[in-house]
Each structure stands twice: as C-alpha cells, then as structure tokens.
Design a protein around this motif. Structure first.
Motif, PDB file in Angstrom:
ATOM      1  N   SER A 204      15.384   2.102   6.735  1.00 57.12           N
ATOM      2  CA  SER A 204      16.523   2.882   7.212  1.00 57.12           C
ATOM      3  C   SER A 204      17.541   3.203   6.122  1.00 57.12           C
ATOM      4  O   SER A 204      18.479   3.961   6.355  1.00 57.12           O
ATOM      5  CB  SER A 204      17.221   2.140   8.359  1.00 57.12           C
ATOM      6  OG  SER A 204      17.751   0.896   7.904  1.00 57.12           O
ATOM      7  N   SER A 205      17.367   2.636   4.938  1.00 58.57           N
ATOM      8  CA  SER A 205      18.334   2.885   3.876  1.00 58.57           C
ATOM      9  C   SER A 205      18.074   4.239   3.228  1.00 58.57           C
ATOM     10  O   SER A 205      17.085   4.923   3.511  1.00 58.57           O
ATOM     11  CB  SER A 205      18.246   1.795   2.804  1.00 58.57           C
ATOM     12  OG  SER A 205      17.102   1.992   1.988  1.00 58.57           O
ATOM     13  N   ALA A 206      18.947   4.619   2.302  1.00 53.05           N
ATOM     14  CA  ALA A 206      18.785   5.884   1.583  1.00 53.05           C
ATOM     15  C   ALA A 206      17.525   5.902   0.733  1.00 53.05           C
ATOM     16  O   ALA A 206      17.037   6.974   0.363  1.00 53.05           O
ATOM     17  CB  ALA A 206      20.012   6.145   0.704  1.00 53.05           C
TER      18      ALA A 206
ATOM     19  N   ALA B 298      10.753   4.179  -0.637  1.00 51.16           N
ATOM     20  CA  ALA B 298      10.864   3.837  -2.057  1.00 51.16           C
ATOM     21  C   ALA B 298      11.345   2.410  -2.242  1.00 51.16           C
ATOM     22  O   ALA B 298      11.035   1.773  -3.269  1.00 51.16           O
ATOM     23  CB  ALA B 298      11.812   4.813  -2.763  1.00 51.16           C
ATOM     24  N   GLN B 299      12.093   1.878  -1.273  1.00 47.99           N
ATOM     25  CA  GLN B 299      12.534   0.486  -1.385  1.00 47.99           C
ATOM     26  C   GLN B 299      11.343  -0.456  -1.322  1.00 47.99           C
ATOM     27  O   GLN B 299      11.289  -1.456  -2.037  1.00 47.99           O
ATOM     28  CB  GLN B 299      13.531   0.152  -0.276  1.00 47.99           C
ATOM     29  CG  GLN B 299      14.094  -1.255  -0.381  1.00 47.99           C
ATOM     30  CD  GLN B 299      15.328  -1.443   0.481  1.00 47.99           C
ATOM     31  OE1 GLN B 299      16.111  -0.523   0.657  1.00 47.99           O
ATOM     32  NE2 GLN B 299      15.497  -2.644   1.020  1.00 47.99           N
ATOM     33  N   VAL B 300      10.367  -0.151  -0.468  1.00 49.88           N
ATOM     34  CA  VAL B 300       9.169  -0.982  -0.383  1.00 49.88           C
ATOM     35  C   VAL B 300       8.332  -0.809  -1.648  1.00 49.88           C
ATOM     36  O   VAL B 300       7.757  -1.774  -2.163  1.00 49.88           O
ATOM     37  CB  VAL B 300       8.352  -0.637   0.877  1.00 49.88           C
ATOM     38  CG1 VAL B 300       7.196  -1.607   1.057  1.00 49.88           C
ATOM     39  CG2 VAL B 300       9.245  -0.648   2.115  1.00 49.88           C
ATOM     40  N   LEU B 301       8.260   0.412  -2.165  1.00 46.77           N
ATOM     41  CA  LEU B 301       7.547   0.647  -3.420  1.00 46.77           C
ATOM     42  C   LEU B 301       8.117  -0.228  -4.527  1.00 46.77           C
ATOM     43  O   LEU B 301       7.371  -0.793  -5.334  1.00 46.77           O
ATOM     44  CB  LEU B 301       7.666   2.126  -3.810  1.00 46.77           C
ATOM     45  CG  LEU B 301       7.149   2.533  -5.186  1.00 46.77           C
ATOM     46  CD1 LEU B 301       5.641   2.342  -5.290  1.00 46.77           C
ATOM     47  CD2 LEU B 301       7.521   3.988  -5.477  1.00 46.77           C
ATOM     48  N   ARG B 302       9.419  -0.361  -4.562  1.00 50.10           N
ATOM     49  CA  ARG B 302      10.076  -1.153  -5.607  1.00 50.10           C
ATOM     50  C   ARG B 302       9.936  -2.654  -5.368  1.00 50.10           C
ATOM     51  O   ARG B 302       9.668  -3.421  -6.309  1.00 50.10           O
ATOM     52  CB  ARG B 302      11.560  -0.781  -5.671  1.00 50.10           C
ATOM     53  CG  ARG B 302      12.327  -1.446  -6.822  1.00 50.10           C
ATOM     54  CD  ARG B 302      13.766  -1.008  -6.848  1.00 50.10           C
ATOM     55  NE  ARG B 302      14.490  -1.482  -5.654  1.00 50.10           N
ATOM     56  CZ  ARG B 302      15.764  -1.190  -5.405  1.00 50.10           C
ATOM     57  NH1 ARG B 302      16.434  -0.412  -6.236  1.00 50.10           N
ATOM     58  NH2 ARG B 302      16.357  -1.657  -4.320  1.00 50.10           N
TER      59      ARG B 302
ATOM     60  N   ALA C  43      19.241  12.109   0.477  1.00 48.87           N
ATOM     61  CA  ALA C  43      19.147  11.352   1.737  1.00 48.87           C
ATOM     62  C   ALA C  43      20.257  11.734   2.714  1.00 48.87           C
ATOM     63  O   ALA C  43      20.824  10.888   3.402  1.00 48.87           O
ATOM     64  CB  ALA C  43      19.169   9.848   1.461  1.00 48.87           C
ATOM     65  N   ASP C  44      20.558  13.036   2.779  1.00 45.46           N
ATOM     66  CA  ASP C  44      21.633  13.505   3.651  1.00 45.46           C
ATOM     67  C   ASP C  44      21.172  14.562   4.658  1.00 45.46           C
ATOM     68  O   ASP C  44      21.977  15.225   5.294  1.00 45.46           O
ATOM     69  CB  ASP C  44      22.774  14.084   2.808  1.00 45.46           C
ATOM     70  CG  ASP C  44      22.334  15.265   1.940  1.00 45.46           C
ATOM     71  OD1 ASP C  44      21.129  15.629   1.982  1.00 45.46           O
ATOM     72  OD2 ASP C  44      23.184  15.813   1.217  1.00 45.46           O
TER      73      ASP C  44
END
Length: 284
Positions: A31-33, A37-41, A111-112
C-alpha cells in the motif's frame, strides 16, 4: 527460446497477471508509494515465487517488478541500477519464460494516480530525459523485451517512441486504457499508431483498464499485433489507495480480444494465477 515475434506471428501468447495483487495475497503490504518495488528491495525471493506462480498457471511472458522503479522517484537513485537488474534476474530465474522488463510511466514513480491522467506538466524532451537512463539499464539487464506499459498520454507515448527507436530493443507498448489523457477523440488511435511505427515494437494495445475498454481500444489500433491485459473490473482510488467494485472473469472475453488482433493477452491489476490459467485454457 524462440523469438517472441515469431511466436505471436503464429498464435496468441499468454501474459502474466497482477504481480502486486499476488504479493498482497501472499501477505505483503503493497500500500505504500513503493508498491511491489518494496518487496523487490526487501524480499526478492517472494518476487521470484510470485513469478513462478504465474508461470505455473500458464503465463508465457513474465513482466518484471520494475514498473515503479526509476530514477527521480521515491527510491534513492543509488539503489535503482541494482533493483532494475535484480527485477530481470528474478523473473529469469523463476521459470522458462520470456522476460519483459516493465517500464511504467512517470506517473507510477509519483504514485499519485497520474498514470491515469498523464498530467505531469512535462515536455516531450523532459519525458525522454526522465525515461532514458532506466531504459538503458533495463536494455542491458538481459530481458527479452521491454514492456512499456500503462502510458497515459500522447506526449509520453511520443517521448517513449523516440527513445525506443534509438534503443533498438524489442518492446511492446501498452496505453493506460482508461486514462483521461486520451479523452480527445482520435488521440488514442493516433498514439497507438505512433507506437506501432517504431522499429522493434512487436505489439501495441492497452492495459490497466476496465475489461469493457479493451475491444473499443483494439478497434482503434493499426493493423499490427495487439496486446490486451486489463484489470479485473474494480476501480482504483489513488487517494485512499484502495480498490472498489466487483470483478469480471477475464477469460470469457479473451477469445474476442484475440479475434480482434490481440496476440499478447493477460491480466493487470487484481488478476491472479487462477485468472491467467483460465485465459490460457480459453485460448487453447
């Protein structure tokens, strides 16, 4: 593997589905911006597992987790090269499939919700510069082609077409099917024609839209191989970052998309491996 261009000349080829949706179902907060990609990182093994699940369901093309990874976005630029290359390597490791390196619009980095409007206030030259470095890194990362997807306006299509023409890597170009950036009559048709005119572009079409948008959009496309991978019917609220409404079974409509010229067919947001398995079965 056989070149994808040769495969789509003979038959429709199945794309994967909503990577972010599957990661969420697997227990990740997207749900973040940063979205997937957060999981990729932070948890790359989960990206590989999600790709493998779509391949097991029948996806022949895996679209990488690089959609929201780009220079000048929420991730520090120092990390971007590594993450872009990692996204390709994870898809390559997941299955024996074609790997399409995702190139999302500038709106995805913001992300807007502007990937549904194209209202950036940027010129063609500025958009070319904003995309260039990421395109070159992905071109060198070992993908079979680029998946230039969810592009929301004629000006961003023009910018990307100019960059792709210089890059020379195979690609498909897919427009944000319901973007207000194509509200002017004829603008979506013209943008599809611009994209299709680029040497190396294998297919053009639409994604990230309501299923009912697909056939009208394909009817506007030039005589070329087409791509279709809509959402499952829910509506995305960019302010609350939530989905609303009911889902539609994509597989029921997929044969009609193929009859209209689609040669790359799959699902976008909210589509799961079961949806891709059903599409694969319908196209067989």
């Amino acid at each position: 593997m056989t070149a994808l261009s040769a495969a789509i000349a003979e038959r429709p080829v199945v794309l994967d589905g909503g990577l972010g949706t599957l990661l969420e179902v697997r227990g990740h907060d997207v749900s973040s911006a940063l979205w997937s990609a957060q999981v990729l990182r932070d948890d790359p093994d989960e990206i590989r597992a999600a790709h493998a699940a779509f391949a097991a369901a029948g996806a022949e093309v895996l679209i990488t987790s690089s959609y929201q990874v780009g220079f000048g976005g929420p991730i520090p630029d120092a990390e971007i090269d590594t993450l872009l290359r990692r996204s390709v390597a994870l898809a390559r490791d997941a299955a024996d499939a074609w790997v399409a390196a995702s190139v999302g619009p500038i709106g995805a980095l913001r992300a807007d919700g502007s990937e549904y409007t194209g209202e950036y206030g940027l010129s063609v030259a500025q958009l070319r510069a904003a995309h260039r470095r990421r395109l070159h890194v992905l071109a060198e990362a070992g993908a079979d082609l680029l998946a230039v997807e969810t592009i929301p306006s004629p000006v961003e299509v023009e910018a990307l077409a100019l960059e792709l023409a210089e890059l020379g890597l195979p690609a498909f170009v897919s427009l944000s099917g319901d973007s207000t950036g194509f509200a002017t009559p004829g603008s979506r048709s013209a943008a599809l024609a611009v994209a299709a005119s680029v040497p190396g572009v294998l297919a053009v079409g639409v994604n990230c839209c309501a299923p009912g948008t697909v056939l009208p959009a394909l009817a506007e496309a030039p005589a070329a191989p087409l791509v279709a991978y809509p959402n499952t019917g829910e509506r995305w609220d960019a302010e609350t970052r939530t989905w609303h409404g009911g889902a539609a079974p994509l597989a029921e409509a997929a044969p009609a998309w193929v009859a209209s010229g689609a040669r790359l067919v799959g699902g976008c947001c909210r589509s799961m491996p079961a949806d891709i398995a059903a599409i694969a079965a319908a196209l067989r």
